[in-house]
Design an enzyme around this catalytic site. Structure first.
Site, mmCIF file in Angstrom:
data_model
loop_
_atom_site.group_PDB
_atom_site.id
_atom_site.type_symbol
_atom_site.label_atom_id
_atom_site.label_comp_id
_atom_site.label_asym_id
_atom_site.label_seq_id
_atom_site.Cartn_x
_atom_site.Cartn_y
_atom_site.Cartn_z
ATOM 1 N N ASP A 24 50.130 -30.714 17.570
ATOM 2 C CA ASP A 24 49.669 -30.555 18.626
ATOM 3 C C ASP A 24 48.525 -32.394 18.602
ATOM 4 O O ASP A 24 48.382 -32.600 19.809
ATOM 5 C CB ASP A 24 48.996 -29.198 19.193
ATOM 6 C CG ASP A 24 50.144 -28.399 19.745
ATOM 7 O OD1 ASP A 24 50.834 -29.064 19.723
ATOM 8 O OD2 ASP A 24 49.211 -27.067 19.856
ATOM 9 N N ASP A 67 7.268 -22.618 -22.735
ATOM 10 C CA ASP A 67 7.114 -23.335 -21.919
ATOM 11 C C ASP A 67 6.459 -24.614 -22.464
ATOM 12 O O ASP A 67 6.303 -24.859 -23.084
ATOM 13 C CB ASP A 67 6.209 -22.509 -20.653
ATOM 14 C CG ASP A 67 6.879 -23.644 -19.540
ATOM 15 O OD1 ASP A 67 6.541 -24.794 -19.094
ATOM 16 O OD2 ASP A 67 8.140 -23.179 -18.977
ATOM 17 N N LYS A 125 15.177 -25.918 -20.243
ATOM 18 C CA LYS A 125 14.001 -25.736 -18.820
ATOM 19 C C LYS A 125 13.561 -27.534 -18.911
ATOM 20 O O LYS A 125 12.737 -27.885 -19.003
ATOM 21 C CB LYS A 125 12.912 -24.936 -18.993
ATOM 22 C CG LYS A 125 12.412 -25.159 -17.697
ATOM 23 C CD LYS A 125 10.931 -23.657 -17.318
ATOM 24 C CE LYS A 125 10.258 -24.195 -15.931
ATOM 25 N NZ LYS A 125 9.517 -23.283 -16.048
ATOM 26 N N TRP A 126 14.554 -27.495 -17.920
ATOM 27 C CA TRP A 126 14.360 -29.709 -17.262
ATOM 28 C C TRP A 126 13.178 -29.524 -16.476
ATOM 29 O O TRP A 126 13.741 -30.004 -15.655
ATOM 30 C CB TRP A 126 15.467 -29.880 -17.136
ATOM 31 C CG TRP A 126 15.561 -31.472 -17.568
ATOM 32 C CD1 TRP A 126 15.399 -32.124 -16.472
ATOM 33 C CD2 TRP A 126 16.222 -32.462 -18.504
ATOM 34 N NE1 TRP A 126 15.444 -33.875 -16.230
ATOM 35 C CE2 TRP A 126 15.644 -34.099 -17.422
ATOM 36 C CE3 TRP A 126 17.235 -32.701 -19.355
ATOM 37 C CZ2 TRP A 126 16.480 -35.419 -18.396
ATOM 38 C CZ3 TRP A 126 17.701 -33.762 -19.434
ATOM 39 C CH2 TRP A 126 17.326 -35.037 -19.300
ATOM 40 N N ASP A 127 11.906 -30.104 -16.267
ATOM 41 C CA ASP A 127 11.108 -29.665 -15.849
ATOM 42 C C ASP A 127 10.792 -31.326 -15.258
ATOM 43 O O ASP A 127 11.539 -32.575 -15.579
ATOM 44 C CB ASP A 127 9.846 -29.660 -15.988
ATOM 45 C CG ASP A 127 8.646 -29.188 -14.951
ATOM 46 O OD1 ASP A 127 9.326 -29.036 -13.970
ATOM 47 O OD2 ASP A 127 8.257 -28.435 -15.478
ATOM 48 N N MET A 128 10.271 -32.022 -14.300
ATOM 49 C CA MET A 128 9.964 -33.457 -13.454
ATOM 50 C C MET A 128 8.884 -32.697 -12.168
ATOM 51 O O MET A 128 9.405 -32.526 -11.893
ATOM 52 C CB MET A 128 11.076 -33.773 -13.296
ATOM 53 C CG MET A 128 11.701 -35.150 -12.823
ATOM 54 S SD MET A 128 10.292 -35.615 -11.290
ATOM 55 C CE MET A 128 10.838 -37.096 -11.226
ATOM 56 N N ASN A 129 7.734 -32.913 -12.493
ATOM 57 C CA ASN A 129 6.792 -32.848 -12.352
ATOM 58 C C ASN A 129 5.581 -34.565 -10.819
ATOM 59 O O ASN A 129 4.839 -33.648 -10.853
ATOM 60 C CB ASN A 129 5.953 -32.108 -13.173
ATOM 61 C CG ASN A 129 5.784 -30.979 -14.086
ATOM 62 O OD1 ASN A 129 5.962 -29.811 -13.205
ATOM 63 N ND2 ASN A 129 6.131 -30.385 -15.057
ATOM 64 N N ASP A 177 7.092 -22.481 -7.721
ATOM 65 C CA ASP A 177 6.356 -22.056 -8.934
ATOM 66 C C ASP A 177 5.582 -21.044 -8.447
ATOM 67 O O ASP A 177 4.331 -20.261 -8.675
ATOM 68 C CB ASP A 177 4.820 -23.264 -9.011
ATOM 69 C CG ASP A 177 5.791 -23.983 -10.162
ATOM 70 O OD1 ASP A 177 6.583 -24.288 -11.194
ATOM 71 O OD2 ASP A 177 5.154 -25.385 -9.906
HETATM 72 C C1 DGJ Z 1 5.797 -27.171 -13.530
HETATM 73 C C2 DGJ Z 1 7.177 -25.907 -13.881
HETATM 74 O O1 DGJ Z 1 7.433 -25.275 -12.514
HETATM 75 C C3 DGJ Z 1 6.282 -24.597 -14.139
HETATM 76 O O2 DGJ Z 1 7.033 -23.779 -14.090
HETATM 77 C C4 DGJ Z 1 5.661 -24.784 -15.677
HETATM 78 O O3 DGJ Z 1 6.631 -25.278 -16.583
HETATM 79 C C5 DGJ Z 1 4.662 -25.946 -15.542
HETATM 80 N N1 DGJ Z 1 5.810 -27.332 -15.124
HETATM 81 C C6 DGJ Z 1 4.527 -26.188 -16.889
HETATM 82 O O4 DGJ Z 1 3.941 -27.434 -17.179
#
Ligand code: DGJ
Length: 695
Positions: A42, A335, A445-449, A515
C-alpha cells in the site's frame, strides 16, 4: 520476509511493528511510516512542489536523512565541506542491497566522490531495529564532515509529543525531565568528552502513555562521547528527531578511499513504557552486550571503595575479603589506591604498578587469599587519566590534551591523557595487559573521573577529531584486552554513571550507574537506568551510607540492591553478627532469584516517586516463576492500603505464594485482574514475595 522492497520503497518489519521509507524520483529519501503493520504494497510516494517562496517542499518533506543544502532550512543530518569549498550535498539514488536481516540503501553525491549509505538491521523475534550510516570518500582529496548524524526520525502524529530524558548530575544520574514539544526545538547533549551524568543519548517520545498503554517511540544512541539528540516541531506540526555525534567542535577529515561509519542507533515503538523496557532489555542482552557474559548471571560482588577508600593494603583487603566470603560474595573487587604513590587523589594516576609499601608481596598474596576463600578477584583502574604528581607525567608531560598557551585545568587533581596518540595507547595496553597476565584477575572496573578541558592535540592534523577518536580508542583498548583475556569482565564507570550509554554496553559487561548508594535515591535512579538498559548490567551496592535521606535498615538496602546486580560495599569488618546474618540470608536469596531478576521480564507496578511506594515484578520468560519487590520510603506513621495487580503471568496457570503470612494458591488471571491486598506501613517497609507455579 521482514524486509520488502518495491519501486524504491523499503519496508522493514519487526515482530509487531513496521518502519517504511522510500526514495522519490528526485532521489530524496522520504520517511513513510513507523508504527503498526500495514500491507507493504500500500505504500506510495507523494510528490509535491514548493508551497511558496518561503515554504519549500524540502523544508516540509519528512526526509529519512536530510542533507544540508539547497532550499532546506531546518536541522539536517549531514553537512560536509568539499575540497573546493562547496558546502552542500546533493544526493542521487544509486541502488540497494538486501540480505535476510539487513538493508543498505546507497546514494552518491551528484558532483563529488561521496557515497552515503543508509543501513538498517532487524533482530528476529524483537521489535527493535538498528540503523546507522556510512560515508565513503571514493575520490582522492579529503572531504571534511562537519555534522554526521546516525539517524533522523519523523514521528507519526502531528499532535505534540512529550519527551523523557534526564537532567541529572553526579550522584543524581537518573533524575528525569519530562517536556512536551509544541514548537521550536529540544536539545539533549554532552560536550564533556563522555556521554556524562546530565542528559542522556536517547529519546523517549510519547502520547498518552503509561507503563502498560499509549504510543511510545524511542531510540538510543550507542556512543559514549559527545552526543546530540535534537527534536523539533515545525510549522506543519511534524516532529523530527536527529541523533548522533555532537557537531559542537566536531569535524572529521575523511581521506580519499576512507569510509566513516557512524555509531549505531537502536530504536522501536511500543505500547507503554513497560514493553519498551522489556524489548530493550532482551535486545541489549542478545545483540549489544559482549557475548562472553551476556547470557551468564553476573556474580555477587564486593567493592572496597566505601569501606577503605584510598587506604587499601594487603592486610585490610584480606580482612574484608574474609567477611565478604562469609556473606556469600562471589567476586572481591579492590578499588582505587593499590598502585603508584596513590594515598589520595593527588598522586599516582598513570603509574599502573603495584604499590610495594601497601602490597609488599605484590598482588598475588591477596589474590591467592581471595581465591582460597572461594571468590574471584577484580581490580579498579582509571587508564585515561594522569596526575601531574606521577612518574608517567614526569616522563611524558606532553601526553595530555593541552594548549601550550593555556592553563591546564585539573579536576580531582588529574588531567586527561591524549588517547588519540599511538604511544599513549601502546603504554596503556602494555600496562593493563601485563596486569591481567601477571595476576589472576577476573574483573576490571574501568573508571573515568573528569570531563575534558584544553582539548589541544598537536599530533592530529585535524584536532576536532579528538572527541570522536578518544572514545574509539577507549573501545579499542577494551576490545583488545578482552581478546587477550576473555575470562575478564569489564565494568564501565565514570564517577558513577558518566559512561552508562549503550555504546559502552557494546564493549563493557556492566555499569556502575551512580556513586549515590543511598537506597532511597536508588529507588528513582534504578528506574531511569532500566528504562532502556538491562537490569543485569546495573551494579547495585548495599552500603553503610546514611545519606542525606533518612538512614534505612540493612534489609531495606538489600531489597533495593537486589533489584539489580546485587553487590556489597559496606565496611563488613564493622558489621555485627546479626548484620552479617542479614547479609548472608539475602545473598543466598538473591542467588536463588538471580535468574529472574537478571533475565526475567520487568514490570514496574508502582513508582516510588508517583505512587509513594515502589513495586517491581520480575517474571521468568516461561511465566513459571516470579518475584515481587515492595518498598516504601515512609516514616513509622506511614500507612497505605493498596491492591497489587500483578502482571506478566499466564492467566490460566495456578500459582502459589506466601503473602503477609497467608499461603495462597491463585490463578494468574486472579493475581493480575483482582490482585493482592497489601498493607504498606511504617518506616523502612520492604518485602519480597516469591511466586511459583502450583502445577
Ligand atoms: C569514582 C567511582 O564511581 C567510585 O566508585 C570509585 O571507584 C572512585 N571513583 C575511586 O576513585
Amino acid at each position: 520476509m521482514p524486509i520488502f522492497v518495491k519501486d524504491r520503497i523499503f519496508v522493514l518489519e519487526t515482530e509487531h511493528t513496521q518502519y517504511a521509507f522510500g526514495v522519490d524520483e528526485n532521489s530524496y529519501s522520504r520517511h513513510l511510516h513507523w508504527g503498526a503493520k500495514c500491507d507493504p504494497a500500500d505504500f506510495f510516494m507523494q510528490t509535491f512542489g514548493d508551497e511558496n517562496s518561503n515554504h519549500t517542499m524540502l523544508d516540509e518533506y519528512r526526509q529519512e536523512y536530510t542533507v544540508f543544502g539547497s532550499t532546506m532550512y531546518r536541522a539536517c543530518a549531514l553537512k560536509v565541506r568539499f575540497p573546493d569549498g562547496c558546502r552542500e550535498v546533493e544526493l542521487q539514488y544509486l541502488d540497494y542491497e538486501k540480505a535476510e536481516d539487513t538493508l543498505k540503501v546507497r546514494f552518491q553525491d551528484r558532483s563529488y566522490p561521496l557515497r552515503v549509505t543508509l543501513c538498517y538491521k532487524i533482530t528476529a523475534g524483537l521489535d527493535i531495529l538498528t540503523r546507522w550510516v556510512t560515508l565513503e570518500n571514493t575520490g582522492d582529496a579529503p572531504i571534511l564532515l562537519e555534522k554526521v548524524c546516525s539517524a533522523e526520525f519523523s514521528l507519526p502524529s502531528q499532535k505534540p509529543y512529550t519527551f523523557r530524558n534526564t537532567n541529572g548530575a553526579w550522584g543524581g544520574e537518573g533524575v528525569e525531565c519530562v517536556q512536551t514539544l509544541t514548537g521550536g526545538a529540544l536539545v539533549f547533549e554532552s560536550r564533556r568528552g563522555i556521554s556524562g551524568h546530565n542528559q542522556s543519548p536517547y529519546f523517549i517520545a510519547y502520547q498518552n502513555a503509561d507503563e502498560f498503554s499509549g504510543d511510545v517511540f524511542f531510540a538510543a544512541l550507542a556512543y559514549s562521547g559527545n552526543f546530540k539528540v535534537s527534536a523539533s516541531r515545525d510549522l506543519y506540526s511534524f516532529t523530527r528527531v536527529h541523533m548522533g555525534l555532537n557537531d559542537f567542535d566536531f569535524s572529521y577529515t575523511l581521506k580519499g578511499g576512507e569510509t566513516f561509519e557512524t555509531p549505531k542507533v537502536f530504536f522501536g515503538c511500543t505500547e507503554g513504557f513497560g514493553d519498551m523496557s522489556r524489548q530493550m532489555h532482551k535486545f541489549v542482552r542478545r545483540a549489544v552486550l559482549p557475548k562472553a557474559f551476556a547470557e551468564k548471571p553476573l556474580p555477587v560482588l564486593y567493592n572496597s571503595w566505601e569501606a577503605t577508600g584510598f587506604d587499601v593494603n594487603s592486610e585490610n583487603q584480606m580482612r574484608l575479603a574474609e567477611k565478604a566470603a562469609a556473606a556469600g560474595v562471589e567476586l572481591f573487587v579492590m578499588d582505587d589506591g593499590w598502585f603508584g604513590a596513590r594515598s589520595d587523589d593527588r598522586a599516582g594516576l598513570g603509574d599502573w604498578f603495584v604499590n610495594r609499601e601497601k602490597f609488599p608481596n605484590g598482588l598475588r598474596e591477596l589474590i591467592e587469599h581471595v581465591n582460597a576463600l572461594g571468590m574471584d578477584f577484580g581490580i579498579w583502574v582509571e587508564p585515561e587519566m594522569v596526575n601531574a604528581d606521577s612518574d608517567l607525567f614526569r616522563a611524558h608531560p606532553d601526553w595530555t590534551y593541552h594548549y601550550n598557551t593555556r592553563t591546564p585545568h585539573e579536576l580531582r587533581n588529574q588531567r586527561v591523557l591524549n588517547l588519540t596518540r599511538p604511544d599513549v595507547q601502546a603504554y596503556l595496553f602494555e600496562r593493563l595487559d601485563a596486569l591481567l597476565t601477571e595476576n589472576n584477575i577476573r574483573y576490571v572496573k574501568w573508571d573515568m573521573n573528569r570531563p575534558f578541558s584544553e582539548t589541544g592535540a598537536e599530533n592530529l592534523e585535524n584536532p576536532q577529531m579528538l572527541w570522536y577518536l578518544h572514545t574509539m580508542a577507549v573501545y579499542d583498548l577494551v576490545d583488545r584486552l578482552r581478546a587477550r583475556h576473555p575470562q575478564v569482565q569489564f565494568e564501565s564507570c565514570a564517577s558513577g554513571g558518566g559512561r552508562s550509554d549503550l555504546g559502552a554496553l557494546l564493549h563493557f559487561d556492566e555499569v556502575w550507574p551512580s556513586d549515590n548508594t543511598d537506597a532511597i535515591d536508588r529507588m528513582t535512579l534504578q528506574k531511569t537506568y532500566t528504562l532502556l538498559r538491562p537490569v543485569k548490567t546495573m551494579r547495585a551496592w548495599v552500603t553503610d551510607v546514611g545519606g542525606p535521606n533518612k538512614p534505612t535498615s540493612l534489609e531495606f538496602r538489600f531489597n533495593i540492591a537486589m533489584q539489580g546486580a546485587l553487590s556489597l560495599g559496606g565496611n563488613l569488618t564493622k558489621y555485627s553478627d546479626a548484620d552479617m546474618a542479614i547479609c548472608k540470608k539475602n545473598v543466598e536469596l538473591y542467588k536463588e532469584i538471580r535468574p529472574l531478576v537478571q533475565f526475567g521480564d520487568l514490570y514496574r507496578l508502582a513508582d516510588a516517586d508517583e505512587d509513594e511506594f515502589l513495586c517491581t515484578q520480575y517474571v521468568d520468560p516461561e511465566k513459571k516463576q516470579s518475584v515481587v519487590f515492595l518498598a516504601a520510603r515512609g516514616t513509622r506513621f506511614y500507612k497505605k492500603r493498596v491492591t497489587l495487580r500483578l502482571a506478566g503471568l499466564e492467566p490460566t496457570r495456578r500459582y502459589r505464594l506466601d503473602f503477609d503470612g497467608n499461603a495462597l494458591e491463585k490463578s494468574g488471571a486472579y493475581l493480575m485482574e483482582v490482585g493482592l491486598p497489601a498493607h504498606i506501613r511504617g518506616a523502612d517497609y520492604n518485602k519480597i514475595v516469591r511466586i511459583f507455579t502450583a502445577e
